[in-house]
Design an enzyme around this catalytic site. Sequence first.
Site, short mmCIF file in Angstrom:
data_model
loop_
_atom_site.label_atom_id
_atom_site.label_comp_id
_atom_site.label_asym_id
_atom_site.label_seq_id
_atom_site.Cartn_x
_atom_site.Cartn_y
_atom_site.Cartn_z
CG MET A 199 75.04 -22.10 -39.39
SD MET A 199 75.94 -23.31 -40.39
CE MET A 199 77.59 -23.18 -39.73
CE1 TYR A 200 73.62 -25.46 -42.13
CE2 TYR A 200 71.46 -25.56 -43.17
CZ TYR A 200 72.38 -26.07 -42.28
OH TYR A 200 72.08 -27.19 -41.54
CB SER A 201 75.58 -19.44 -47.82
OG SER A 201 75.92 -20.57 -48.58
#
Length: 327
Positions: free
Chosen positions: A58-60
């Site tokens: 889910m990071y970026s």
Amino acid sequence: MQYTNLGTTGLKVSRICLGMMSYGNPKWRPWILSEDEARPFVERALEFGINFFDTADMYSLGVSEQVTGKLLREMIPRDEVVIATKVFFPMNDKPNMGGLSRKHILSAIDASLQRLGLDYVDLYQIHRWDYSTPIEETMEALNDVVRAGKARYIGASSMFAWQFSKAQYTAEKHGWTKFVSMQNHYNLLYREEEREMLPLCRDMGIGVIPWSPLARGFLAGNRTRENMQPTTRAKTDEYGQAMYQYGDSDFEIAARVVETAKNHGVPPVQIALAWLLHQSPVAAPIIGATKLRHLEEAVGAVDVSLSETELAYLAEPYQPHRVLGHS
């Protein structure tokens, strides 16, 4: 750099882990660095001997995994690094695009590997507890991920100790792969994990890899009651703003970190991280770096030795907090 086994496994990790959330797509968060900006951080981390890199799908929204995989593939042989990623948070607003169902886990690991450009990850972690999926379904799916060779180990992140214990018991009962690590919220300003989770991890031989080891930068030595000096991240980090209210005891702890740092002739960051590194069963705090000095200061913490008196002095002002970081 110093290295340690992750829990009771044979996997050796650097005592500082570089968190890759800071690198990806600036459109996701204004403080995120692009691939080109991230490159010198990964290069320097490798020069320092860091072999442990942590990201999440889910990071970026996947771009962090792309950057992590691309840079590491260019710079170092695959077998020389430990790459971790996570699954749980939704990647979009469609059904089945988040959580820990069998459907999502099996599709998410394939998507993560494709973005990373890898055949496997060393550590595949559940980012949070899924209240809508039976733990049997989750643990069986994770076991299948390991048996398929797509992950070497599995880990968990912030949850209650009873939940972690239930997951481990479920896996043991069925002969499935068990968690080897716990990535939880733990630092000098937030020590609620010492009540239940850390004793459980010590008993089970679980390696602890704390996130937010500097309390969103509060323990970096540049914030006082009179002047908070917020960074770009602090100004725009809604999650962090909701977590920390910063009471009198927090400021007293920060002041003692600065005082102890002066006594040792080192930056306050190193004292806050060294305190964590002295705590059992902490293996490797996960640090974020958007300036090269952040990385350089963090690495220096492994060489800082604190006496029992200093450890107690830093911890003494602590006051209980509400549970933070499980959502």
